[in-house]
Design a protein around this motif. Structure first.
Motif, mmCIF file in Angstrom:
data_model
loop_
_atom_site.group_PDB
_atom_site.id
_atom_site.type_symbol
_atom_site.label_atom_id
_atom_site.label_comp_id
_atom_site.label_asym_id
_atom_site.label_seq_id
_atom_site.Cartn_x
_atom_site.Cartn_y
_atom_site.Cartn_z
ATOM 1 N N SER A 72 69.235 27.064 20.210
ATOM 2 C CA SER A 72 67.827 27.378 20.406
ATOM 3 C C SER A 72 67.674 28.199 21.675
ATOM 4 O O SER A 72 68.462 28.088 22.612
ATOM 5 N N TYR A 73 66.658 29.020 21.634
ATOM 6 C CA TYR A 73 66.294 29.830 22.794
ATOM 7 C C TYR A 73 64.903 29.432 23.248
ATOM 8 O O TYR A 73 64.082 28.997 22.440
ATOM 9 N N LYS A 74 64.627 29.635 24.516
ATOM 10 C CA LYS A 74 63.298 29.379 25.057
ATOM 11 C C LYS A 74 62.355 30.545 24.772
ATOM 12 O O LYS A 74 61.142 30.379 24.786
ATOM 13 N N THR A 75 62.938 31.704 24.543
ATOM 14 C CA THR A 75 62.167 32.900 24.209
ATOM 15 C C THR A 75 62.822 33.566 23.010
ATOM 16 O O THR A 75 63.960 33.256 22.650
ATOM 17 N N PHE A 76 62.138 34.508 22.394
ATOM 18 C CA PHE A 76 62.695 35.223 21.250
ATOM 19 C C PHE A 76 63.823 36.143 21.708
ATOM 20 O O PHE A 76 63.673 36.897 22.673
ATOM 21 N N VAL A 77 64.946 36.073 21.005
ATOM 22 C CA VAL A 77 66.103 36.912 21.314
ATOM 23 C C VAL A 77 66.575 37.558 20.012
ATOM 24 O O VAL A 77 66.841 36.856 19.035
ATOM 25 N N MET A 78 66.655 38.870 19.988
ATOM 26 C CA MET A 78 67.083 39.573 18.776
ATOM 27 C C MET A 78 68.603 39.584 18.628
ATOM 28 O O MET A 78 69.111 39.574 17.520
ATOM 29 N N ASP A 79 69.305 39.610 19.744
ATOM 30 C CA ASP A 79 70.761 39.691 19.732
ATOM 31 C C ASP A 79 71.358 38.393 19.186
ATOM 32 O O ASP A 79 71.061 37.306 19.679
ATOM 33 N N LYS A 80 72.198 38.494 18.181
ATOM 34 C CA LYS A 80 72.814 37.323 17.544
ATOM 35 C C LYS A 80 74.258 37.097 18.003
ATOM 36 O O LYS A 80 74.986 36.314 17.405
ATOM 37 N N THR A 81 74.658 37.756 19.080
ATOM 38 C CA THR A 81 76.028 37.618 19.587
ATOM 39 C C THR A 81 76.362 36.158 19.880
ATOM 40 O O THR A 81 77.411 35.656 19.459
ATOM 41 N N LYS A 126 71.697 32.439 30.070
ATOM 42 C CA LYS A 126 71.530 31.021 30.429
ATOM 43 C C LYS A 126 70.066 30.605 30.557
ATOM 44 O O LYS A 126 69.667 29.555 30.051
ATOM 45 N N ASP A 127 69.249 31.406 31.217
ATOM 46 C CA ASP A 127 67.842 31.046 31.408
ATOM 47 C C ASP A 127 67.048 31.077 30.106
ATOM 48 O O ASP A 127 66.028 30.406 29.990
ATOM 49 N N GLN A 128 67.509 31.832 29.133
ATOM 50 C CA GLN A 128 66.818 31.924 27.848
ATOM 51 C C GLN A 128 67.285 30.866 26.852
ATOM 52 O O GLN A 128 66.594 30.568 25.893
#
Length: 165
Positions: free
Chosen positions: A133-142, A109-111
């Protein structure tokens, strides 16, 4: 991200502009081209509200589609179809929380910036495109895949026919 082409534009428009199918989405922005082009920004204008009304909004930043829908309907009703339109909707905070909790992803949620549904009509073709969209980079595509599946399920549950991908 997936693109879902709506096969029955008339039925979709009834659900979008008259019924309450999309009412709990936020409107981020919209544009309708008829005899002129009309643009809408969905961000709430805090100075317009009284302090009591602001309190009732519970820190909501965006207009609900249900609040803007009558204006969009006025812009599009009539015998002629619009030349084009586009709307960027975002899944409401409450529905985003529900989705994240249901799939045990509340930690994201925070990301997360938002879960989006882009609705575009042009050249007699209507397409709904998912996005997030994410606020930070996230590799997980779940969550990406989960949102795509949820959008497909939303269309099916609401009787919106889309072409097979």
């Amino acid at each position: 991200m997936i693109a879902l082409e709506v096969t029955d534009v008339g039925d979709f428009m009834k659900k979008f502009l008259i019924q309450n199918v999309f009412d709990q989405f936020y409107l981020l922005e919209g544009e309708v081209a008829t005899f002129s082009t009309f643009r809408m920004e969905g961000e709430l204008n805090d100075v317009w509200y009284t302090s009591d009304e602001t309190e009732m909004l519970q820190n909501r930043r965006w207009s609900l589609w249900s609040e803007v829908k009558p204006v969009a309907f006025l812009l599009m009703k009539g015998k002629k179809l619009p030349v084009s339109f586009r709307f960027v909707l975002q899944l409401s905070d409450a529905n985003t929380d529900w989705l994240l909790n249901k799939y045990h992803l509340a930690g994201l949620k925070d990301q997360l910036g938002g879960l989006y549904l882009n609705i575009r009509y042009q050249e007699k073709k209507l397409v709904c495109i998912t996005g997030l969209s994410y606020k930070t980079f996230v590799m997980d595509k779940t969550l990406d895949h989960l949102w795509d599946d949820t959008a497909r399920q939303f269309m099916k549950q609401n009787g919106i026919s889309v072409a097979a991908e």
